[in-house]
Design a protein around this motif. Structure first.
Motif, PDB file in Angstrom:
ATOM      1  N   PHE A   1       0.828  -1.207   0.000  1.00  0.00           N
ATOM      2  CA  PHE A   1       0.000   0.000   0.000  1.00  0.00           C
ATOM      3  C   PHE A   1       0.862   1.256   0.000  1.00  0.00           C
ATOM      4  CE2 PHE A   1      -2.819   3.230   1.687  1.00  0.00           C
ATOM      5  CZ  PHE A   1      -3.889   3.049   0.854  1.00  0.00           C
TER       6      PHE A   1
ATOM      7  N   PHE B   1       1.669   2.098  -3.396  1.00  0.00           N
ATOM      8  CA  PHE B   1       0.583   2.822  -4.059  1.00  0.00           C
ATOM      9  C   PHE B   1       0.626   4.303  -3.699  1.00  0.00           C
ATOM     10  CE2 PHE B   1      -3.730   4.526  -3.488  1.00  0.00           C
ATOM     11  CZ  PHE B   1      -4.123   4.579  -4.805  1.00  0.00           C
ATOM     12  N   VAL B   2       0.871   4.589  -2.403  1.00  0.00           N
ATOM     13  CA  VAL B   2       0.890   5.992  -1.973  1.00  0.00           C
ATOM     14  C   VAL B   2       2.004   6.752  -2.680  1.00  0.00           C
ATOM     15  CG1 VAL B   2       1.261   7.506  -0.014  1.00  0.00           C
ATOM     16  CG2 VAL B   2      -0.175   5.520   0.240  1.00  0.00           C
TER      17      VAL B   2
ATOM     18  N   TYR C   1      -5.008  -8.221  -0.540  1.00  0.00           N
ATOM     19  CA  TYR C   1      -5.186  -8.185   0.908  1.00  0.00           C
ATOM     20  C   TYR C   1      -6.290  -9.143   1.336  1.00  0.00           C
ATOM     21  CZ  TYR C   1      -5.754  -6.631   5.617  1.00  0.00           C
ATOM     22  OH  TYR C   1      -5.816  -6.623   6.976  1.00  0.00           O
ATOM     23  N   ALA C   2      -7.356  -9.233   0.527  1.00  0.00           N
ATOM     24  CA  ALA C   2      -8.439 -10.151   0.873  1.00  0.00           C
ATOM     25  C   ALA C   2      -7.951 -11.587   0.896  1.00  0.00           C
ATOM     26  CB  ALA C   2      -9.574 -10.006  -0.134  1.00  0.00           C
TER      27      ALA C   2
ATOM     28  N   LEU D   1      -4.986  -0.100  -7.045  1.00  0.00           N
ATOM     29  CA  LEU D   1      -5.599  -0.133  -5.708  1.00  0.00           C
ATOM     30  C   LEU D   1      -6.573  -1.302  -5.586  1.00  0.00           C
ATOM     31  CD1 LEU D   1      -5.792   1.275  -3.004  1.00  0.00           C
ATOM     32  CD2 LEU D   1      -7.561   2.723  -3.920  1.00  0.00           C
ATOM     33  N   LEU D   2      -7.323  -1.562  -6.652  1.00  0.00           N
ATOM     34  CA  LEU D   2      -8.250  -2.698  -6.646  1.00  0.00           C
ATOM     35  C   LEU D   2      -7.482  -4.018  -6.501  1.00  0.00           C
ATOM     36  CD1 LEU D   2     -11.286  -3.146  -6.991  1.00  0.00           C
ATOM     37  CD2 LEU D   2     -10.893  -3.517  -9.390  1.00  0.00           C
TER      38      LEU D   2
ATOM     39  N   LEU E   1       0.234  -6.957   3.789  1.00  0.00           N
ATOM     40  CA  LEU E   1       0.636  -6.010   2.758  1.00  0.00           C
ATOM     41  C   LEU E   1       2.141  -6.013   2.562  1.00  0.00           C
ATOM     42  CD1 LEU E   1      -1.703  -3.086   3.710  1.00  0.00           C
ATOM     43  CD2 LEU E   1      -1.731  -4.303   1.579  1.00  0.00           C
TER      44      LEU E   1
ATOM     45  N   ILE F   1      -4.605  -4.339  -5.053  1.00  0.00           N
ATOM     46  CA  ILE F   1      -4.129  -4.405  -3.665  1.00  0.00           C
ATOM     47  C   ILE F   1      -5.235  -4.923  -2.759  1.00  0.00           C
ATOM     48  CG2 ILE F   1      -3.382  -3.020  -1.702  1.00  0.00           C
ATOM     49  CD1 ILE F   1      -1.990  -1.189  -3.625  1.00  0.00           C
ATOM     50  N   ALA F   2      -6.473  -4.432  -2.985  1.00  0.00           N
ATOM     51  CA  ALA F   2      -7.594  -4.877  -2.157  1.00  0.00           C
ATOM     52  C   ALA F   2      -7.795  -6.379  -2.301  1.00  0.00           C
ATOM     53  CB  ALA F   2      -8.864  -4.127  -2.571  1.00  0.00           C
ATOM     54  N   LEU F   3      -7.725  -6.902  -3.528  1.00  0.00           N
ATOM     55  CA  LEU F   3      -7.922  -8.335  -3.733  1.00  0.00           C
ATOM     56  C   LEU F   3      -6.794  -9.140  -3.109  1.00  0.00           C
ATOM     57  CD1 LEU F   3      -9.267  -8.298  -7.363  1.00  0.00           C
ATOM     58  CD2 LEU F   3     -10.528  -8.595  -5.270  1.00  0.00           C
TER      59      LEU F   3
ATOM     60  N   LEU G   1      -6.027   3.401  -9.980  1.00  0.00           N
ATOM     61  CA  LEU G   1      -7.158   2.821  -9.252  1.00  0.00           C
ATOM     62  C   LEU G   1      -7.251   1.318  -9.502  1.00  0.00           C
ATOM     63  CD1 LEU G   1      -9.605   5.740  -9.769  1.00  0.00           C
ATOM     64  CD2 LEU G   1      -8.758   4.911  -7.617  1.00  0.00           C
ATOM     65  N   THR G   2      -6.846   0.865 -10.688  1.00  0.00           N
ATOM     66  CA  THR G   2      -6.794  -0.580 -10.905  1.00  0.00           C
ATOM     67  C   THR G   2      -5.763  -1.225  -9.995  1.00  0.00           C
ATOM     68  OG1 THR G   2      -7.245  -0.074 -13.193  1.00  0.00           O
ATOM     69  CG2 THR G   2      -6.679  -2.328 -12.699  1.00  0.00           C
TER      70      THR G   2
END
Lengths: 243, 112
Positions: free
Chosen positions: A130, A133-134, A181-182, A174-175, A187, A177-179, A171-172
């Motif tokens: 993450f 990403f930042v 993390y799930a 970030l998406l 991270l 990263i979310a998947l 944003l893709t």
């Protein structure tokens, strides 16, 4: 390994000191930028020297143990990247003085320039997804603003086009990263690398890989997503095109 | 499962707006849609049914918390999205001052 956070903290602090200096005495801004980028170059050389002895040095932000806190990993590849970036930044800031004399508000240029440096340094040395990403967004947002620096019609249009493409990519990412993390509940890049072995080869794995590839190929201007590059590069001030 | 699918649908609505709309403001709204979709998905990942807010009040008691990390990450992502949206609207305003139009079909000085 105290020099690792300095690599991105120094340009970040400089970026916020420059507006104050610009109010006091204008020529000071260029001198400070050049001196700071030279210091970054020295630190990068020191980092290369360190990697000759210790192949992998890790800095823990706030002294949290690795899976919990954010880590900064410095190996020979990030040493190479940091050295390249610092050489380019130093030479660019050295030669930008003449070019920028026809613009007003030069301290704004140098602020964005230092922010972009901080972002790129951060991407090279971070060990946290993450955080990557930042830093990617810090570098990206300042580069959108820099493409539009001379506010003519073409430059604004190129900046908008670059922004639309770049933000879809970001944003893709970030998406993805979310998947990740799930699936892995972590991270930390090293942890993810271990956890990914379990789900390797499944459809979910390839979906994440595809999203990452899409995001980074937009950022890098690879062929199907390259249309922002030929407009953004001539529109940006010449010192920025080199970055 | 259905909430995750609806997040992806929201993402695709935003992407549709960005790709097909000709008005610059509508493109910016499409980005807002995508940002909300990703943030919502991120927050839903940490959600557990019937769990508490992640604030420790008693040390020695086992807790059933929602995952706090996605919430922290979403806060950061919202701030980044705010910065991007502000910059994008600024650029749109400047474009409007130059060209006196929001239509991207009429703003084409560039070749790429």
């Amino acid at each position: 390994m105290l020099f690792i956070p300095l690599l991105f903290a120094l340009p970040l602090i400089t970026a916020f000191v420059i507006p104050i200096l610009g109010k006091i005495y204008k020529p000071l801004v260029w001198i400070v930028t050049t001196v700071v980028s030279f210091i970054l170059f020295i630190i990068a050389l020191y980092g290369v020297a360190v990697t000759q002895e210790i192949p992998m040095s890790v800095y823990k932000m706030g002294n949290w143990p690795p899976p919990l806190g954010i880590v900064m990993a410095f190996d020979s590849f990030s040493a190479f990247m940091v050295l390249m970036i610092s050489i380019i930044v130093f030479t660019t800031s050295l030669f930008s003085l003449r070019y920028l004399s026809r613009f007003t508000g030069q301290w704004k240029f140098y602020t964005l320039f230092m922010l972009m440096t901080a972002g790129m340094m951060g991407i090279s040395i971070t060990g946290d997804l993450f955080n990557m990403f930042v830093f990617l967004e810090i570098a990206a947002i300042s580069s959108y603003a820099l493409v539009a620096f001379g506010i003519e019609g073409e430059e604004l249009e190129a900046s908008f086009k670059y922004m639309v493409m770049g933000e879809i990519g970001g944003l893709t990412f970030l998406l993805a990263i979310a998947l990740i993390y799930a699936k892995t509940s972590t991270l930390n890049l090293a942890d993810i690398s271990n956890s990914m072995q379990v789900i390797r080869g499944t459809t979910f794995f390839w979906m994440i890989i595809g999203m990452m590839l899409f995001a980074f190929s937009i950022k890098a201007g690879l062929v199907p997503f390259h249309t922002w590059a030929p407009d953004a590069y001539p529109a940006a001030p010449a010192p920025i095109s080199s970055l | 499962m259905i909430v995750f699918v609806s997040c992806i649908i929201l993402f695709l609505i935003g992407l549709y707006a960005i790709v097909t709309k000709r008005n610059l403001i509508k493109i910016a709204i499409g980005f807002a849609f995508i940002e909300y979709a990703v943030n919502l998905l991120f927050a839903l990942i940490g959600f557990k049914r019937g769990a508490l807010a992640p604030i420790i009040t008693q040390i020695d008691k086992p807790h059933n918390f929602v995952d706090p990390i996605p919430q922290a990450l979403v806060l950061t992502a919202i701030v980044i999205a705010l910065g991007t949206t502000a910059l994008m609207l600024t650029v749109i305003l400047r474009i409007y001052n130059r060209y006196k139009t929001f239509d991207i079909a009429e703003i084409r000085k560039l070749k790429g």
